[in-house]
Design a protein around this motif. Structure first.
Motif, PDB file in Angstrom:
ATOM      1  N   ARG A 164       0.831  -1.207   0.000  1.00 42.15           N
ATOM      2  CA  ARG A 164       0.000   0.000   0.000  1.00 42.15           C
ATOM      3  C   ARG A 164       0.864   1.255   0.000  1.00 42.15           C
ATOM      4  N   ALA A 165       1.968   1.230   0.735  1.00 38.00           N
ATOM      5  CA  ALA A 165       2.882   2.376   0.748  1.00 38.00           C
ATOM      6  C   ALA A 165       3.479   2.595  -0.639  1.00 38.00           C
ATOM      7  N   GLN A 166       3.813   1.507  -1.327  1.00 31.55           N
ATOM      8  CA  GLN A 166       4.344   1.613  -2.690  1.00 31.55           C
ATOM      9  C   GLN A 166       3.290   2.193  -3.632  1.00 31.55           C
ATOM     10  N   GLN A 167       2.058   1.752  -3.477  1.00 29.60           N
ATOM     11  CA  GLN A 167       0.973   2.243  -4.326  1.00 29.60           C
ATOM     12  C   GLN A 167       0.711   3.727  -4.079  1.00 29.60           C
ATOM     13  N   ARG A 168       0.731   4.135  -2.790  1.00 25.04           N
ATOM     14  CA  ARG A 168       0.528   5.558  -2.480  1.00 25.04           C
ATOM     15  C   ARG A 168       1.638   6.407  -3.078  1.00 25.04           C
ATOM     16  N   GLU A 169       2.875   5.943  -2.989  1.00 28.40           N
ATOM     17  CA  GLU A 169       4.002   6.685  -3.550  1.00 28.40           C
ATOM     18  C   GLU A 169       3.898   6.775  -5.071  1.00 28.40           C
ATOM     19  N   ALA A 170       3.524   5.672  -5.710  1.00 28.50           N
ATOM     20  CA  ALA A 170       3.367   5.685  -7.167  1.00 28.50           C
ATOM     21  C   ALA A 170       2.250   6.652  -7.566  1.00 28.50           C
ATOM     22  N   ALA A 171       1.150   6.680  -6.825  1.00 27.33           N
ATOM     23  CA  ALA A 171       0.041   7.595  -7.120  1.00 27.33           C
ATOM     24  C   ALA A 171       0.481   9.041  -6.911  1.00 27.33           C
ATOM     25  N   ARG A 172       1.264   9.305  -5.855  1.00 24.22           N
ATOM     26  CA  ARG A 172       1.757  10.662  -5.598  1.00 24.22           C
ATOM     27  C   ARG A 172       2.625  11.138  -6.751  1.00 24.22           C
ATOM     28  N   ILE A 173       3.521  10.285  -7.221  1.00 21.43           N
ATOM     29  CA  ILE A 173       4.409  10.641  -8.340  1.00 21.43           C
ATOM     30  C   ILE A 173       3.592  10.879  -9.604  1.00 21.43           C
ATOM     31  N   TYR A 174       2.610  10.018  -9.871  1.00 23.78           N
ATOM     32  CA  TYR A 174       1.761  10.160 -11.062  1.00 23.78           C
ATOM     33  C   TYR A 174       0.998  11.481 -11.016  1.00 23.78           C
ATOM     34  N   ARG A 175       0.386  11.783  -9.850  1.00 29.13           N
ATOM     35  CA  ARG A 175      -0.355  13.047  -9.725  1.00 29.13           C
ATOM     36  C   ARG A 175       0.552  14.250  -9.939  1.00 29.13           C
ATOM     37  N   ALA A 176       1.771  14.196  -9.405  1.00 31.51           N
ATOM     38  CA  ALA A 176       2.713  15.310  -9.577  1.00 31.51           C
ATOM     39  C   ALA A 176       3.048  15.504 -11.052  1.00 31.51           C
ATOM     40  N   LYS A 177       3.256  14.407 -11.772  1.00 30.90           N
ATOM     41  CA  LYS A 177       3.555  14.506 -13.205  1.00 30.90           C
ATOM     42  C   LYS A 177       2.373  15.082 -13.969  1.00 30.90           C
ATOM     43  N   GLN A 178       1.160  14.636 -13.643  1.00 23.49           N
ATOM     44  CA  GLN A 178      -0.032  15.138 -14.322  1.00 23.49           C
ATOM     45  C   GLN A 178      -0.229  16.623 -14.027  1.00 23.49           C
ATOM     46  N   GLU A 179      -0.074  17.016 -12.763  1.00 24.71           N
ATOM     47  CA  GLU A 179      -0.259  18.416 -12.388  1.00 24.71           C
ATOM     48  C   GLU A 179       0.796  19.300 -13.046  1.00 24.71           C
ATOM     49  N   ALA A 180       1.999  18.778 -13.260  1.00 25.94           N
ATOM     50  CA  ALA A 180       3.044  19.540 -13.953  1.00 25.94           C
ATOM     51  C   ALA A 180       2.630  19.838 -15.388  1.00 25.94           C
ATOM     52  N   GLN A 181       1.749  19.025 -15.934  1.00 26.44           N
ATOM     53  CA  GLN A 181       1.234  19.230 -17.291  1.00 26.44           C
ATOM     54  C   GLN A 181      -0.058  20.057 -17.276  1.00 26.44           C
ATOM     55  N   GLY A 182      -0.452  20.533 -16.097  1.00 26.14           N
ATOM     56  CA  GLY A 182      -1.664  21.324 -15.987  1.00 26.14           C
ATOM     57  C   GLY A 182      -2.927  20.494 -15.889  1.00 26.14           C
ATOM     58  N   LEU A 183      -2.790  19.214 -15.561  1.00 25.72           N
ATOM     59  CA  LEU A 183      -3.944  18.323 -15.474  1.00 25.72           C
ATOM     60  C   LEU A 183      -4.292  18.052 -14.018  1.00 25.72           C
ATOM     61  N   TYR A 184      -5.568  17.978 -13.729  1.00 22.93           N
ATOM     62  CA  TYR A 184      -6.044  17.705 -12.375  1.00 22.93           C
ATOM     63  C   TYR A 184      -7.229  16.769 -12.478  1.00 22.93           C
ATOM     64  N   GLN A 185      -7.232  15.722 -11.674  1.00 16.79           N
ATOM     65  CA  GLN A 185      -8.292  14.723 -11.733  1.00 16.79           C
ATOM     66  C   GLN A 185      -9.210  14.862 -10.532  1.00 16.79           C
ATOM     67  N   THR A 186     -10.472  14.690 -10.783  1.00 18.37           N
ATOM     68  CA  THR A 186     -11.453  14.680  -9.706  1.00 18.37           C
ATOM     69  C   THR A 186     -12.484  13.605 -10.009  1.00 18.37           C
ATOM     70  N   THR A 187     -13.257  13.239  -9.030  1.00 18.60           N
ATOM     71  CA  THR A 187     -14.287  12.220  -9.201  1.00 18.60           C
ATOM     72  C   THR A 187     -15.640  12.830  -8.904  1.00 18.60           C
ATOM     73  N   VAL A 188     -16.597  12.529  -9.737  1.00 19.51           N
ATOM     74  CA  VAL A 188     -17.963  13.007  -9.557  1.00 19.51           C
ATOM     75  C   VAL A 188     -18.887  11.803  -9.646  1.00 19.51           C
ATOM     76  N   TRP A 189     -19.735  11.642  -8.656  1.00 18.71           N
ATOM     77  CA  TRP A 189     -20.694  10.547  -8.674  1.00 18.71           C
ATOM     78  C   TRP A 189     -21.985  11.017  -9.318  1.00 18.71           C
ATOM     79  N   LEU A 190     -22.508  10.219 -10.246  1.00 19.35           N
ATOM     80  CA  LEU A 190     -23.740  10.524 -10.954  1.00 19.35           C
ATOM     81  C   LEU A 190     -24.688   9.344 -10.849  1.00 19.35           C
ATOM     82  N   THR A 191     -25.963   9.635 -10.981  1.00 20.66           N
ATOM     83  CA  THR A 191     -26.917   8.537 -11.120  1.00 20.66           C
ATOM     84  C   THR A 191     -26.736   7.976 -12.522  1.00 20.66           C
ATOM     85  N   MET A 192     -27.265   6.796 -12.763  1.00 26.70           N
ATOM     86  CA  MET A 192     -27.147   6.202 -14.088  1.00 26.70           C
ATOM     87  C   MET A 192     -27.806   7.085 -15.143  1.00 26.70           C
TER      88      MET A 192
END
Length: 81
Positions: free
Chosen positions: A20-48
Motif C-alpha cells: 500500500r505504501a508503494q501504491q501511495r508513492e506511485a500515485a503521488r508521483i503520477y499526480r505530480a507529473k499530471q499536475e506539472a502538465q496542468g492536469l487535475y483529476q477529480t471524481t464526480v458521482w452521478l446517477t445512471m
C-alpha cells in the motif's frame, strides 16, 4: 551441487502495508507529473440517468471548456457538499 551460503534468499511477497505504501508513492508521483502538465483529476458521482445524459451531451458536442484549466489554482482541492 549445493547452494552458496552467500546467496541471499529470494524475497517473499511484500507485506500488505508495504504494498500500500508503494501504491501511495506511485500515485503521488503520477499526480505530480499530471499536475506539472496542468492536469487535475477529480471524481464526480452521478446517477445512471445522469451519466447517460452526460454521455449523450458529450456525443452531441457538449461544451467542455468548463472542464479545462484556466491556469488558476483558485478553489483547487475544495470540497463542496
Amino acid at each position: 551441487m549445493s547452494r552458496s551460503k552467500s546467496a541471499s534468499p529470494r524475497p517473499g511477497p511484500a507485506s500488505i502495508e508495504e504494498r500500500r505504501a508503494q501504491q501511495r508513492e506511485a500515485a503521488r508521483i503520477y499526480r505530480a507529473k499530471q499536475e506539472a502538465q496542468g492536469l487535475y483529476q477529480t471524481t464526480v458521482w452521478l446517477t445512471m440517468s445522469q451519466a447517460v445524459a452526460v454521455r449523450e451531451w458529450l456525443r452531441r458536442g457538449g461544451d467542455v471548456s468548463v472542464l479545462r484549466s484556466t491556469g488558476s489554482t483558485e478553489g483547487k482541492g475544495e470540497r463542496h457538499g
